[in-house]
Scaffold this motif. Structure first.
Motif, mmCIF file in Angstrom:
data_model
loop_
_atom_site.group_PDB
_atom_site.id
_atom_site.type_symbol
_atom_site.label_atom_id
_atom_site.label_comp_id
_atom_site.label_asym_id
_atom_site.label_seq_id
_atom_site.Cartn_x
_atom_site.Cartn_y
_atom_site.Cartn_z
ATOM 1 N N GLN A 1 0.858 -1.182 0.000
ATOM 2 C CA GLN A 1 0.000 0.000 0.000
ATOM 3 C C GLN A 1 0.896 1.234 0.000
ATOM 4 O OE1 GLN A 1 -2.580 0.781 3.409
ATOM 5 N NE2 GLN A 1 -4.105 1.671 2.015
ATOM 6 N N GLU B 1 3.886 0.115 2.184
ATOM 7 C CA GLU B 1 3.868 -0.792 3.335
ATOM 8 C C GLU B 1 3.553 -2.191 2.816
ATOM 9 O OE1 GLU B 1 0.932 0.075 6.360
ATOM 10 O OE2 GLU B 1 1.506 -1.670 7.565
ATOM 11 N N ARG C 1 -0.633 -11.564 2.685
ATOM 12 C CA ARG C 1 -1.879 -12.280 2.444
ATOM 13 C C ARG C 1 -1.562 -13.760 2.305
ATOM 14 N NH1 ARG C 1 -2.876 -7.863 3.375
ATOM 15 N NH2 ARG C 1 -4.022 -6.249 2.290
ATOM 16 N N ASN D 1 5.716 -4.725 8.815
ATOM 17 C CA ASN D 1 5.135 -4.883 10.151
ATOM 18 C C ASN D 1 5.871 -5.961 10.950
ATOM 19 O OD1 ASN D 1 2.522 -3.190 10.175
ATOM 20 N ND2 ASN D 1 2.498 -4.246 8.200
ATOM 21 N N ASP E 1 3.572 1.926 15.010
ATOM 22 C CA ASP E 1 2.330 1.672 14.290
ATOM 23 C C ASP E 1 1.125 1.862 15.215
ATOM 24 O OD1 ASP E 1 0.752 0.975 12.191
ATOM 25 O OD2 ASP E 1 1.420 -1.111 12.058
ATOM 26 N N LYS F 1 -5.380 4.335 12.152
ATOM 27 C CA LYS F 1 -6.423 4.640 11.170
ATOM 28 C C LYS F 1 -7.774 4.932 11.814
ATOM 29 C CE LYS F 1 -6.724 -0.289 9.937
ATOM 30 N NZ LYS F 1 -5.457 -0.647 10.610
ATOM 31 N N GLU G 1 -9.518 8.175 3.975
ATOM 32 C CA GLU G 1 -10.520 7.718 3.001
ATOM 33 C C GLU G 1 -11.240 8.863 2.302
ATOM 34 O OE1 GLU G 1 -13.117 5.056 5.107
ATOM 35 O OE2 GLU G 1 -11.603 3.461 5.222
ATOM 36 N N PHE H 1 -7.267 4.372 1.535
ATOM 37 C CA PHE H 1 -8.036 3.982 0.355
ATOM 38 C C PHE H 1 -8.303 5.165 -0.570
ATOM 39 C CE2 PHE H 1 -10.152 0.247 2.816
ATOM 40 C CZ PHE H 1 -8.964 -0.460 2.725
ATOM 41 N N PRO I 1 -12.352 -0.426 9.206
ATOM 42 C CA PRO I 1 -11.825 -0.963 10.466
ATOM 43 C C PRO I 1 -12.956 -1.341 11.401
ATOM 44 C CG PRO I 1 -11.499 1.405 10.350
ATOM 45 C CD PRO I 1 -12.043 0.979 9.014
HETATM 46 P P1 C2E Z 1 -1.772 -2.188 9.857
HETATM 47 O O1 C2E Z 1 -0.300 -2.338 10.003
HETATM 48 O O2 C2E Z 1 -2.413 -1.100 10.613
HETATM 49 O O3 C2E Z 1 -2.018 -2.106 8.297
HETATM 50 C C1 C2E Z 1 -2.932 -1.270 7.707
HETATM 51 C C2 C2E Z 1 -4.212 -1.963 7.459
HETATM 52 O O4 C2E Z 1 -5.198 -1.002 7.170
HETATM 53 C C3 C2E Z 1 -4.180 -2.880 6.241
HETATM 54 O O5 C2E Z 1 -5.064 -3.953 6.481
HETATM 55 C C4 C2E Z 1 -4.759 -2.006 5.163
HETATM 56 O O6 C2E Z 1 -5.349 -2.712 4.101
HETATM 57 C C5 C2E Z 1 -5.802 -1.241 5.913
HETATM 58 N N1 C2E Z 1 -6.109 0.027 5.290
HETATM 59 C C6 C2E Z 1 -5.310 0.725 4.452
HETATM 60 N N2 C2E Z 1 -5.906 1.873 4.073
HETATM 61 C C7 C2E Z 1 -7.110 1.887 4.693
HETATM 62 C C8 C2E Z 1 -8.213 2.822 4.674
HETATM 63 O O7 C2E Z 1 -8.203 3.867 4.031
HETATM 64 N N3 C2E Z 1 -9.284 2.514 5.439
HETATM 65 C C9 C2E Z 1 -9.342 1.382 6.161
HETATM 66 N N4 C2E Z 1 -10.443 1.147 6.854
HETATM 67 N N5 C2E Z 1 -8.330 0.470 6.189
HETATM 68 C C10 C2E Z 1 -7.233 0.738 5.457
HETATM 69 P P2 C2E Z 1 -4.586 -5.421 6.332
HETATM 70 O O8 C2E Z 1 -3.748 -5.562 5.139
HETATM 71 O O9 C2E Z 1 -5.795 -6.248 6.468
HETATM 72 O O10 C2E Z 1 -3.655 -5.631 7.576
HETATM 73 C C11 C2E Z 1 -4.192 -5.677 8.845
HETATM 74 C C12 C2E Z 1 -3.113 -5.778 9.877
HETATM 75 O O11 C2E Z 1 -2.413 -7.000 9.791
HETATM 76 C C13 C2E Z 1 -2.037 -4.729 9.726
HETATM 77 O O12 C2E Z 1 -2.482 -3.568 10.267
HETATM 78 C C14 C2E Z 1 -0.893 -5.354 10.479
HETATM 79 O O13 C2E Z 1 -1.019 -5.106 11.851
HETATM 80 C C15 C2E Z 1 -1.088 -6.823 10.215
HETATM 81 N N6 C2E Z 1 -0.167 -7.277 9.194
HETATM 82 C C16 C2E Z 1 -0.271 -7.188 7.877
HETATM 83 N N7 C2E Z 1 0.812 -7.725 7.266
HETATM 84 C C17 C2E Z 1 1.635 -8.133 8.244
HETATM 85 C C18 C2E Z 1 2.930 -8.759 8.272
HETATM 86 O O14 C2E Z 1 3.568 -9.009 7.258
HETATM 87 N N8 C2E Z 1 3.461 -9.047 9.496
HETATM 88 C C19 C2E Z 1 2.793 -8.757 10.641
HETATM 89 N N9 C2E Z 1 3.378 -9.040 11.790
HETATM 90 N N10 C2E Z 1 1.595 -8.169 10.646
HETATM 91 C C20 C2E Z 1 1.009 -7.845 9.460
#
Ligand code: C2E
Ligand code: CA
Ligand code: CA
Length: 600
Positions: A333, A347, A351, A406, A468, A492, A528, A547, A584
């Motif tokens: 992203q 970032e 998946r 992350n 974060d 967020k 957003e 987004f 969220p």
């Molecule tokens: P995060 O680090 O806070 O990552 C941002 C999350 O917010 C991502 O969800 C992203 O898709 C979402 N997001 C981005 N822009 C927006 C927006 O405008 N509005 C809303 N509502 N959401 C937005 P994602 O990809 O589902 O990731 C969720 C969480 O999973 C991440 O939160 C992070 O804590 C964790 N995560 C993701 N990838 C990894 C990784 O490789 N390792 C670890 N340890 N944790 C990860």
């Protein structure tokens, strides 16, 4: 005859006959001691007081007989060969004696037969004894834990199963107990200290459990406890609290002080399961719940927990293979400079392309990965692949593009983290200053001194540290100053609130002032709407992500975006990248007031 020491018990009324027998035997086997008895009392005393290798018995004596002697031998329960040695034994008595356990019957004076018979029987008894000892050792291995000497899971199931069957109407409680974060003790201090602590824990648990109860070691740092006759949940809870408090006292090992807590799952029998294995599984489910609530507490089993746990187990075993099977993938992203509109960085978000369930989002499997420890492997994979991709983009001319990765709390506390980061940097050749490790605020606060040491090691490699989900935790300003960090990433949940909620807006303002004061950059995520973007612009936020600009995208999409976007362009707005409309789910649960109180 083999020359070994023989302890001979002679049942004989005539001292002369006994002496004769002794001297005859001594001629061939010099090392013999003997005692003579001729009545029940003496024989009983002899059997009780001393060890014997063989009993040689006359048949009929004035106060005793060979059959009575045999009975006595049986009574005392010792496996000692018994040979009738008599001048006048009828065939009928011989048969009766053999049926009662005599090994042989030999006519008095027939040494030619007596000697080999004795040798054979003493040897036979020795073999039987050796086998018994071996059986006992096997039993011990099969039913007891080597390290603590406690019963193991098998014996626990056996014993408690019997108890439950006996006390059908009474209710009993079973506890499954797991030491919190024990892996860290083993990793940081080595297995020797880990083992010693386990032994101490075993002792302390035994102190907590009354005589009729049972403590068993079920796994590395997992113990089961059975308490019979527990009148209800209240009593079961009191016992759990008693156990929990027993751990308040620190453990001293190798001059070090360890503060250990436990997570306890509780089940009641017969309510929570039909047999001990089922009860243990359910207690484990409850224990995991206690763990997920932060440890150092106890939870009663509830039926709903079971379904979730079962599904998790299936998912966990699939996740275990995901990295090896190439099922993980990364999306990126982008984030943008608020002033210039430049695409400054991305970032990496992991998946999982699940073979049956399709593409799973991190929220569906990262918590599980954390719980099971699989996050270390997944995190390493993410780090390596993200660094490799960043290097590829740099090599394609987009130098300076930052890559945020992350790092979960579990991963951060693994001793290998610094090494893993160093290896990824070395293997990919990426400029360390372009790598931003995102850790959450709660990680910082958990163990301040250790955190600072780890962060300094990372900073030593010139990697950037980003906090974060900032604003959701409980950081106090005085602490924040102590950490070598570079970026605050505003959570967020604020983005969705800043326009309507004055308190959220005030917090973001405070965060902005704090960041400027500490010389930290700020990134707003979850942007957003244009109104939100405008708000962050006014707050002098450095970068934005959300987004409004782009959802997480594939490598190809980002590559295309990089090619078309250049500095000086206005930020992309409204509608682009809204393919992913996930919102969220945690808005409203954020302790924003708490933060506001401490930050101001
Ligand atoms: P995060 O680090 O806070 O990552 C941002 C999350 O917010 C991502 O969800 C992203 O898709 C979402 N997001 C981005 N822009 C927006 C927006 O405008 N509005 C809303 N509502 N959401 C937005 P994602 O990809 O589902 O990731 C969720 C969480 O999973 C991440 O939160 C992070 O804590 C964790 N995560 C993701 N990838 C990894 C990784 O490789 N390792 C670890 N340890 N944790 C990860
Ligand atoms: Ca993040
Ligand atoms: Ca975040």
């Amino acid at each position: 005859m083999t020359h070994q020491h023989i302890r001979l018990l002679i049942v004989e009324d005539s001292e002369d006959d006994a002496r004769l027998l002794y001297s005859e035997l001594s001629r061939t086997n010099g090392d013999i001691t003997y005692a003579r008895v001729d009545c029940a009392e003496d024989m009983r005393a002899a059997l009780l007081d001393s060890e014997w290798d063989i009993v040689i018995s006359d048949h009929s004596m004035p106060r005793f007989s060979s059959l009575e002697a045999l009975e006595l031998l049986k009574e005392c329960g010792k496996d000692i060969p018994f040979i009738i040695y008599s001048g006048d034994v009828s065939e009928h008595v011989e048969v009766a004696a053999m049926c009662s356990g005599a090994q042989d019957s030999i006519v008095k004076g027939n040494f030619a037969r007596l000697l080999p018979a004795m040798e054979r029987e003493i040897h036979g008894a020795a073999v039987r004894r050796a086998k018994e000892e071996a059986d006992a050792r096997v039993h011990k291995l099969a039913f007891y834990d080597n390290l603590t000497g406690l019963p193991n899971r098998n014996l626990f199931c056996d014993h408690v199963g019997r108890k439950l069957a006996q006390s059908e109407r009474q209710s009993s409680a079973i506890y499954l107990l797991d030491i919190d974060r024990f892996l860290r003790v083993n990793n940081c201090f080595g297995h020797k200290i880990g083992d010693a602590l386990i032994r101490q824990v075993a002792d302390r648990l035994q102190e907590c459990v009354p005589g009729e109860g049972m403590v068993a070691r079920c796994g590395s740092d997992e113990f089961a406890i059975y308490l019979g006759n527990v009148s209800g949940d209240r009593q079961a809870r009191d016992a759990a609290e008693h156990i929990r408090q027993a751990f308040f006292r620190p453990f001293i090992e190798s001059a070090l002080e360890f503060h250990i807590s436990v997570s306890i799952g509780i089940v009641a029998s017969p309510r929570d399961g039909d047999d001990v294995p089922e009860l243990l599984i359910n207690a484990e489910t409850a224990m995991f719940r206690a763990k997920s609530l932060g440890g150092n507490n106890y939870q009663f089993y509830a039926r709903e927990m079971g379904a979730v746990a079962g599904a998790q187990l299936v998912l966990e075993s699939a996740l275990r293979k995901a990295a090896a099977r190439d099922e993980l993938l990364l999306e990126y992203q982008p984030n943008f400079n608020v002033l210039t509109g430049e695409l400054t960085g991305v970032e990496a978000l992991v998946r999982w392309r699940h073979p049956q369930m399709g593409v799973l989002q991190p929220d569906d499997f990262i918590p599980l990965a954390n719980e099971s420890g699989l996050i270390t492997e997944i995190g390493t994979w993410v780090l390596q692949n993200a660094c490799r991709q960043a290097k590829a983009w740099h090599d394609a001319g987009h130098t300076g593009l930052t890559m945020a990765v992350n790092v979960s709390a579990v991963q951060f506390w693994q001793p290998g983290l610094v090494r893993t980061v160093a290896r990824s940097l070395a293997e990919t050749g990426i400029d360390p200053q372009c790598l931003e490790l995102e850790i959450t605020e709660s990680v910082l606060m958990r163990n301040v001194d250790t955190t600072i040491t780890t962060l300094q090691a990372l900073k030593g490699m010139r990697v950037k540290i980003s906090v974060d989900d900032f604003g959701t935790g409980y950081s106090s300003l005085s602490y924040l100053r102590r950490f070598p960090i570079d970026i605050l990433k505003i959570d967020k949940s604020f983005s969705s609130d800043v326009i309507e909620d004055v308190e959220s807006a005030a917090i973001v303002q405070a965060i902005g002032a704090l960041a400027r004061g500490l010389g930290l950059a700020t990134v707003a995520e979850g942007v957003e709407t244009n109104a939100q973007l405008e708000f962050y612009r006014q707050q002098h936020c450095d970068r934005v992500q959300g987004f409004l600009f782009s959802a997480p995208r594939s490598v190809a999409d980002i590559t295309e975006m990089l090619a078309t976007r250049t500095a000086g362009q206005a930020l992309p707005q409204g509608g682009t990248g809204t393919r992913d409309h996930r919102m969220p789910g945690d808005v409203g649960q954020i302790p924003t007031k708490e933060f506001a109180r401490r930050a101001t």
